[in-house]
Design an enzyme around this catalytic site. Structure first.
Site, mmCIF file in Angstrom:
data_model
loop_
_atom_site.group_PDB
_atom_site.id
_atom_site.type_symbol
_atom_site.label_atom_id
_atom_site.label_comp_id
_atom_site.label_asym_id
_atom_site.label_seq_id
_atom_site.Cartn_x
_atom_site.Cartn_y
_atom_site.Cartn_z
ATOM 1 N N SER A 84 0.808 -1.223 0.000
ATOM 2 C CA SER A 84 0.000 0.000 0.000
ATOM 3 C C SER A 84 0.836 1.265 0.000
ATOM 4 O O SER A 84 0.278 2.362 -0.010
ATOM 5 C CB SER A 84 -0.925 0.007 1.223
ATOM 6 O OG SER A 84 -0.190 0.190 2.414
ATOM 7 N N THR A 228 -2.286 2.692 3.413
ATOM 8 C CA THR A 228 -1.500 3.929 3.457
ATOM 9 C C THR A 228 -0.756 3.886 4.773
ATOM 10 O O THR A 228 -1.071 3.056 5.631
ATOM 11 C CB THR A 228 -2.478 5.132 3.447
ATOM 12 O OG1 THR A 228 -3.200 5.143 2.226
ATOM 13 C CG2 THR A 228 -1.795 6.468 3.624
ATOM 14 N N THR A 246 1.498 7.002 0.428
ATOM 15 C CA THR A 246 0.656 5.910 -0.069
ATOM 16 C C THR A 246 0.879 5.633 -1.555
ATOM 17 O O THR A 246 1.336 6.521 -2.289
ATOM 18 C CB THR A 246 -0.832 6.279 0.128
ATOM 19 O OG1 THR A 246 -1.663 5.163 -0.183
ATOM 20 C CG2 THR A 246 -1.238 7.442 -0.761
ATOM 21 N N ARG A 256 -5.307 9.460 -10.790
ATOM 22 C CA ARG A 256 -6.170 9.609 -9.607
ATOM 23 C C ARG A 256 -5.325 9.987 -8.394
ATOM 24 O O ARG A 256 -4.301 9.375 -8.106
ATOM 25 C CB ARG A 256 -6.897 8.295 -9.332
ATOM 26 C CG ARG A 256 -7.803 8.311 -8.091
ATOM 27 C CD ARG A 256 -7.110 7.762 -6.865
ATOM 28 N NE ARG A 256 -8.016 7.587 -5.719
ATOM 29 C CZ ARG A 256 -7.605 7.293 -4.491
ATOM 30 N NH1 ARG A 256 -6.326 7.128 -4.242
ATOM 31 N NH2 ARG A 256 -8.486 7.143 -3.517
ATOM 32 N N VAL A 257 -5.764 11.007 -7.667
ATOM 33 C CA VAL A 257 -5.084 11.420 -6.437
ATOM 34 C C VAL A 257 -6.070 11.276 -5.292
ATOM 35 O O VAL A 257 -7.218 11.713 -5.394
ATOM 36 C CB VAL A 257 -4.588 12.885 -6.550
ATOM 37 C CG1 VAL A 257 -3.999 13.350 -5.230
ATOM 38 C CG2 VAL A 257 -3.562 13.005 -7.668
ATOM 39 N N GLY A 258 -5.628 10.638 -4.218
ATOM 40 C CA GLY A 258 -6.489 10.442 -3.060
ATOM 41 C C GLY A 258 -6.336 11.565 -2.053
ATOM 42 O O GLY A 258 -5.948 12.692 -2.381
ATOM 43 N N ASP A 259 -6.647 11.245 -0.807
ATOM 44 C CA ASP A 259 -6.595 12.244 0.262
ATOM 45 C C ASP A 259 -5.183 12.471 0.797
ATOM 46 O O ASP A 259 -4.869 13.543 1.317
ATOM 47 C CB ASP A 259 -7.518 11.818 1.408
ATOM 48 C CG ASP A 259 -7.180 10.427 1.954
ATOM 49 O OD1 ASP A 259 -6.615 9.589 1.201
ATOM 50 O OD2 ASP A 259 -7.485 10.154 3.131
ATOM 51 N N THR A 279 -6.037 7.048 6.976
ATOM 52 C CA THR A 279 -5.880 5.983 5.988
ATOM 53 C C THR A 279 -7.292 5.534 5.615
ATOM 54 O O THR A 279 -8.236 5.749 6.374
ATOM 55 C CB THR A 279 -5.075 4.786 6.533
ATOM 56 O OG1 THR A 279 -5.769 4.236 7.665
ATOM 57 C CG2 THR A 279 -3.681 5.192 6.975
ATOM 58 N N GLY A 280 -7.413 4.903 4.449
ATOM 59 C CA GLY A 280 -8.735 4.433 4.033
ATOM 60 C C GLY A 280 -9.158 5.099 2.739
ATOM 61 O O GLY A 280 -8.326 5.661 2.009
ATOM 62 N N GLY A 282 -9.906 7.469 0.161
ATOM 63 C CA GLY A 282 -9.562 8.879 0.090
ATOM 64 C C GLY A 282 -10.676 9.786 -0.387
ATOM 65 O O GLY A 282 -10.784 10.928 0.064
HETATM 66 N N1 GLY Z 1 -6.159 7.008 1.625
HETATM 67 C C1 GLY Z 1 -5.391 6.654 0.510
HETATM 68 C C2 GLY Z 1 -6.068 6.896 -0.776
HETATM 69 O O1 GLY Z 1 -7.281 6.837 -0.869
HETATM 70 O O2 GLY Z 1 -5.386 7.151 -1.742
#
Ligand code: GLY
Length: 376
Positions: A84, A228, A246, A256-259, A279-280, A282
């Site tokens: 991850s 993450t 992450t 794609r970009v997460g949180d 984590t989780g 995003g």
């Molecule tokens: N929390 C990591 C992501 O969704 O990219």
């Protein structure tokens, strides 16, 4: 940034700060005399046990907390078995590893981040460089890679054999309407274990983020990982830093970009109050800026646990029907790690049981997260 645009930015930032302050009810807002624990503490996600130990030792030896937490998560970025984060992270839908990371520093309130970064093993270190060696906060894609190379980071292929085989199995079993076919004789144990450990019976899930997988575990669905690592540290003086790094949602659409690299979502700290990171999944965090919200709740008097649980309740209330299970509950994982100036800490999770990592004067350990919902 020109002087004019910098002044305009400072004006907007000042207005935003005034709005936040105006809604605050706690007299301690902006009060540097908020009590400090006087003790070092480091918290992290469950995969960050060694990260907390490393960061604690570095803070104890006098390191800046930002250097300490980035060095801590560097252990996991290096780990080929953590699929991850960093080296060995699961790739995007084209089989290319794209990493996101951010760092925030309490004493200066500065931040740095990178997103969709390819070929660089330690994105959190690059984020730290963005914070310290640029006038920007976030660099993405090719620009982030150019910046990393300018600072001497070596390029390498981050796809391990395990993550390549997991990606290929996913691709070959995604649909029976394309031309990719799994090897019926393939019995790669680590790959099969990976899918089995993340599979749920079809009837338990309505989320469209799940996909069908190999026939050997049919009829099951596979929950795509959004693992993450987040790590936050506080010095004896009450100075904070935090980082999140992450490989993001496995098999994501490229770009794609997460949180994780978004300040206020994947992490946030205010040196007068505390820190929060996640984590989780995003996307739901991005829609609610959860880490910023949690720190603001702590500013207004909430404990770390109360702040984190309130943010989870807000997310659970607002999510779309497609992200709910048959009981109407959120059908995804989301965890927050919180640390307050007075030394209190918490891990809170949408679904328990889950653990998080802590190192302080009582040692290095896993603790239980407080759960909004618990699986049987
Ligand atoms: N929390 C990591 C992501 O969704 O990219």
């Amino acid at each position: 940034m020109s002087d004019v645009s910098r002044r305009a930015f400072m004006h907007v930032a000042g207005v935003a700060a005034a709005v936040v302050g105006a809604t605050s009810t706690n007299a301690a807002v902006g009060n540097p005399s908020r009590p400090t624990a006087g003790k070092i503490k480091v918290v992290s996600s469950a995969n960050g046990l060694e990260a907390t130990r490393k960061a604690y030792e570095m803070i104890l030896a006098g390191s800046d907390p930002a250097d300490a937490v980035v060095a801590g998560v560097g252990i996991v970025e290096d780990d080929p078995n953590d699929t991850s984060v960093g080296y060995g992270g699961l790739p995007n839908e084209r089989g290319i590893v794209e990493l996101d990371a951010a760092v925030m520093h309490g004493p200066t309130h500065r931040a740095g981040a990178v997103a969709s970064l390819q070929n660089i093993r330690h994105p959190a270190l690059v984020a730290l460089k963005v914070m310290r060696r640029t006038d920007h906060v976030l660099l993405v894609g090719a620009g982030a890679l150019d910046f990393a190379k300018a600072h001497g980071f070596p390029e390498e292929n981050l796809l391990t054999e395990l993550s390549r085989k997991i990606w290929l199995r996913w691709k070959e079993t995604l649909s029976d309407k394309d031309d990719w076919m799994p090897d019926p004789a393939d019995n790669d144990i680590p790959v099969a274990d990976f899918f089995r450990s993340r599979s749920v019976p079809l009837v338990q899930s309505a989320a469209t983020r799940d996909v069908k997988v190999a026939s050997d575990i049919s009829p099951m669905k596979f929950r795509r990982p959004t693992g993450t690592i987040h790590c936050a540290g506080m010095t004896r003086l009450g100075d904070f830093a935090c980082t999140t790094t992450t490989s993001g949602l496995a098999f994501k659409i490229p770009g794609r970009v997460g949180d994780s690299p978004i300040i206020g979502a994947g992490l946030y700290c205010d040196n007068e109050i505390g820190s929060c990171g996640s984590t989780g999944l995003g996307e739901v965090n991005l829609q609610n800026l959860c880490s910023f919200a949690a720190v603001e709740l702590m500013r207004n008097g909430a404990s770390p646990e109360e702040a984190g649980m309130e943010v989870l309740r807000r997310v659970a209330k607002k999510i779309e029907p497609r992200l709910r299970d048959k009981d109407g509950h959120p059908d995804f994982g989301l965890i927050f790690y919180l640390l307050a100036k007075d030394g209190r800490h918490a891990g809170v999770t949408m679904w328990g049981p889950e653990k998080f990592s802590v190192t302080d004067e009582n040692g290095t350990r896993h603790e239980d997260c407080t759960a909004l919902f618990t699986r049987p």
